[in-house]
Motif scaffolding. Structure first.
Motif, PDB file in Angstrom:
ATOM      1  N   ILE A   1      67.183  27.469 -22.323  1.00 57.71           N
ATOM      2  CA  ILE A   1      68.178  26.734 -22.683  1.00 57.71           C
ATOM      3  C   ILE A   1      68.399  25.555 -21.862  1.00 57.71           C
ATOM      4  CG2 ILE A   1      70.595  26.578 -22.775  1.00 57.71           C
ATOM      5  CD1 ILE A   1      70.665  29.740 -23.603  1.00 57.71           C
ATOM      6  N   GLY A   2      68.186  25.528 -20.575  1.00 56.78           N
ATOM      7  CA  GLY A   2      68.319  24.412 -19.685  1.00 56.78           C
ATOM      8  C   GLY A   2      67.248  23.304 -19.948  1.00 56.78           C
ATOM      9  N   LEU A   3      65.951  23.996 -20.078  1.00 55.97           N
ATOM     10  CA  LEU A   3      64.765  23.003 -20.516  1.00 55.97           C
ATOM     11  C   LEU A   3      65.296  22.322 -21.828  1.00 55.97           C
ATOM     12  CD1 LEU A   3      61.922  25.095 -19.203  1.00 55.97           C
ATOM     13  CD2 LEU A   3      62.680  22.933 -18.219  1.00 55.97           C
ATOM     14  N   ILE A   4      65.556  22.998 -22.721  1.00 57.17           N
ATOM     15  CA  ILE A   4      65.793  22.558 -24.046  1.00 57.17           C
ATOM     16  C   ILE A   4      66.959  21.571 -23.658  1.00 57.17           C
ATOM     17  CG2 ILE A   4      66.874  22.882 -26.251  1.00 57.17           C
ATOM     18  CD1 ILE A   4      65.359  25.969 -26.083  1.00 57.17           C
ATOM     19  N   ALA A   5      68.051  21.728 -23.103  1.00 62.52           N
ATOM     20  CA  ALA A   5      69.043  20.878 -23.009  1.00 62.52           C
ATOM     21  C   ALA A   5      68.350  19.363 -22.322  1.00 62.52           C
ATOM     22  CB  ALA A   5      70.170  21.361 -22.110  1.00 62.52           C
ATOM     23  N   LEU A   6      67.537  19.653 -21.196  1.00 64.41           N
ATOM     24  CA  LEU A   6      66.903  18.587 -20.470  1.00 64.41           C
ATOM     25  C   LEU A   6      66.256  17.600 -21.386  1.00 64.41           C
ATOM     26  CD1 LEU A   6      66.233  17.063 -17.910  1.00 64.41           C
ATOM     27  CD2 LEU A   6      64.481  18.692 -17.632  1.00 64.41           C
ATOM     28  N   PHE A   7      65.227  18.330 -22.337  1.00 60.53           N
ATOM     29  CA  PHE A   7      64.473  17.414 -23.072  1.00 60.53           C
ATOM     30  C   PHE A   7      65.429  17.033 -24.124  1.00 60.53           C
ATOM     31  CE2 PHE A   7      60.961  17.804 -21.191  1.00 60.53           C
ATOM     32  CZ  PHE A   7      60.546  19.147 -20.537  1.00 60.53           C
ATOM     33  N   ALA A   8      66.538  17.775 -24.483  1.00 60.87           N
ATOM     34  CA  ALA A   8      67.193  16.954 -25.680  1.00 60.87           C
ATOM     35  C   ALA A   8      67.915  15.834 -25.109  1.00 60.87           C
ATOM     36  CB  ALA A   8      68.476  18.066 -26.150  1.00 60.87           C
ATOM     37  N   LEU A   9      68.280  15.900 -23.871  1.00 57.56           N
ATOM     38  CA  LEU A   9      68.606  14.471 -23.195  1.00 57.56           C
ATOM     39  C   LEU A   9      67.749  13.278 -23.278  1.00 57.56           C
ATOM     40  CD1 LEU A   9      70.716  12.936 -21.239  1.00 57.56           C
ATOM     41  CD2 LEU A   9      69.469  13.825 -19.398  1.00 57.56           C
ATOM     42  N   PHE A  10      66.481  13.778 -22.922  1.00 61.46           N
ATOM     43  CA  PHE A  10      65.499  12.577 -23.047  1.00 61.46           C
ATOM     44  C   PHE A  10      65.424  12.371 -24.443  1.00 61.46           C
ATOM     45  CE2 PHE A  10      63.997  14.314 -18.832  1.00 61.46           C
ATOM     46  CZ  PHE A  10      64.049  13.187 -18.246  1.00 61.46           C
TER      47      PHE A  10
ATOM     48  N   GLU B   1      63.607  12.709   0.297  1.00 62.10           N
ATOM     49  CA  GLU B   1      64.942  12.543  -0.309  1.00 62.10           C
ATOM     50  C   GLU B   1      65.205  12.011  -1.638  1.00 62.10           C
ATOM     51  OE1 GLU B   1      68.734   9.850   1.086  1.00 62.10           O
ATOM     52  OE2 GLU B   1      67.467  10.493   2.470  1.00 62.10           O
ATOM     53  N   GLN B   2      64.470  10.984  -2.220  1.00 62.20           N
ATOM     54  CA  GLN B   2      64.519  10.581  -3.453  1.00 62.20           C
ATOM     55  C   GLN B   2      64.143  11.533  -4.355  1.00 62.20           C
ATOM     56  OE1 GLN B   2      62.011   7.168  -2.945  1.00 62.20           O
ATOM     57  NE2 GLN B   2      63.584   5.806  -3.427  1.00 62.20           N
ATOM     58  N   TYR B   3      63.030  12.450  -4.050  1.00 60.33           N
ATOM     59  CA  TYR B   3      62.542  13.429  -5.117  1.00 60.33           C
ATOM     60  C   TYR B   3      63.616  14.414  -5.172  1.00 60.33           C
ATOM     61  CZ  TYR B   3      59.546  16.665  -7.273  1.00 60.33           C
ATOM     62  OH  TYR B   3      59.090  17.459  -8.294  1.00 60.33           O
ATOM     63  N   LYS B   4      64.296  14.826  -4.143  1.00 60.39           N
ATOM     64  CA  LYS B   4      65.279  15.829  -4.047  1.00 60.39           C
ATOM     65  C   LYS B   4      66.473  15.320  -4.800  1.00 60.39           C
ATOM     66  CE  LYS B   4      68.180  18.481  -0.946  1.00 60.39           C
ATOM     67  NZ  LYS B   4      68.775  18.892   0.397  1.00 60.39           N
TER      68      LYS B   4
ATOM     69  N   PHE C   1      69.621  15.281  -9.971  1.00 62.50           N
ATOM     70  CA  PHE C   1      70.024  14.467 -10.983  1.00 62.50           C
ATOM     71  C   PHE C   1      69.688  15.055 -12.307  1.00 62.50           C
ATOM     72  CE2 PHE C   1      69.376  10.886 -14.017  1.00 62.50           C
ATOM     73  CZ  PHE C   1      70.596  10.448 -14.164  1.00 62.50           C
ATOM     74  N   LYS C   2      68.222  15.440 -12.374  1.00 55.28           N
ATOM     75  CA  LYS C   2      68.085  16.207 -13.643  1.00 55.28           C
ATOM     76  C   LYS C   2      68.727  17.564 -13.912  1.00 55.28           C
ATOM     77  CE  LYS C   2      63.613  17.218 -13.718  1.00 55.28           C
ATOM     78  NZ  LYS C   2      62.157  17.243 -13.646  1.00 55.28           N
TER      79      LYS C   2
ATOM     80  N   GLU D   1      71.914  18.132 -12.936  1.00 63.27           N
ATOM     81  CA  GLU D   1      73.287  17.552 -13.413  1.00 63.27           C
ATOM     82  C   GLU D   1      73.317  17.377 -14.760  1.00 63.27           C
ATOM     83  OE1 GLU D   1      74.566  14.487 -10.967  1.00 63.27           O
ATOM     84  OE2 GLU D   1      74.391  15.681  -9.153  1.00 63.27           O
ATOM     85  N   ARG D   2      72.262  16.530 -15.407  1.00 59.62           N
ATOM     86  CA  ARG D   2      72.108  16.319 -16.856  1.00 59.62           C
ATOM     87  C   ARG D   2      71.883  17.461 -17.626  1.00 59.62           C
ATOM     88  NH1 ARG D   2      73.139  12.351 -14.130  1.00 59.62           N
ATOM     89  NH2 ARG D   2      75.076  13.075 -14.500  1.00 59.62           N
ATOM     90  N   ARG D   3      71.177  18.475 -17.025  1.00 58.66           N
ATOM     91  CA  ARG D   3      70.992  19.492 -17.810  1.00 58.66           C
ATOM     92  C   ARG D   3      72.264  20.453 -18.005  1.00 58.66           C
ATOM     93  NH1 ARG D   3      67.557  22.643 -14.310  1.00 58.66           N
ATOM     94  NH2 ARG D   3      65.979  20.872 -14.772  1.00 58.66           N
ATOM     95  N   GLU D   4      73.102  20.359 -16.928  1.00 62.80           N
ATOM     96  CA  GLU D   4      74.304  21.247 -17.102  1.00 62.80           C
ATOM     97  C   GLU D   4      75.222  20.578 -18.033  1.00 62.80           C
ATOM     98  OE1 GLU D   4      75.243  24.002 -15.738  1.00 62.80           O
ATOM     99  OE2 GLU D   4      73.106  24.244 -14.841  1.00 62.80           O
ATOM    100  N   GLU D   5      75.184  18.906 -18.019  1.00 63.03           N
ATOM    101  CA  GLU D   5      76.055  18.374 -18.980  1.00 63.03           C
ATOM    102  C   GLU D   5      75.625  18.616 -20.444  1.00 63.03           C
ATOM    103  OE1 GLU D   5      75.672  14.154 -18.074  1.00 63.03           O
ATOM    104  OE2 GLU D   5      76.669  14.408 -16.031  1.00 63.03           O
TER     105      GLU D   5
END
Length: 125
Positions: free
Chosen positions: A5-14, A100-103, A108-109, A111-115
């Motif tokens: 579900i999280g992956l689906i949400a992430l890709f739905a965001l993209f 640090e940037q990669y982390k 960020f990804k 957070e977007r997945r949770e949103e």
């Protein structure tokens, strides 16, 4: 199941951010890649060299996403392809970004997945 579900949400965001990209209009794909990269520049404080490299990676990623969306096949097959494309993108970004940037990028990804999960739950209510 939660990961799917999280992956689906992430890709739905993209897909949501880059919907116009899939019309195979180069200028729209460039605009979407620029928008994503600009957001990453703000969130991750990219330098000019990193920005150019990340832009190219995002452009390739969006091209792959567009191809996956255009392909036939079931949802699970598409999900697996989307996950593979995301992993390729992560692997390409890792040597360009500092640790640090990669982390921050991974956070960020997440957070977007949770949103997206919340939006999905709210739309079902």
């Amino acid at each position: 199941m939660k990961n799917k579900i999280g992956l689906i949400a992430l890709f739905a965001l993209f897909f949501g951010l880059c919907q116009s990209t899939f019309a195979q209009d180069v200028s729209r794909k460039d605009q979407a890649a620029k928008a994503i990269t600009d957001t990453m520049q703000v969130e991750l404080t990219l330098n000019d060299d990193q920005y150019k490299k990340v832009y190219d990676i995002n452009e390739q990623f969006l091209t792959k996403l567009g191809g996956i969306k255009q392909e036939g096949g079931g949802k699970l097959a598409k999900l697996q392809k989307l996950k593979a494309a995301d992993q390729e993108r992560n692997a390409a970004l890792k040597p360009i970004l500092t640790d640090e940037q990669y982390k921050k990028f991974q956070e960020f990804k997440k957070e977007r997945r949770e949103e997206m999960k919340e939006k999905y739950k709210n739309s079902k209510s």
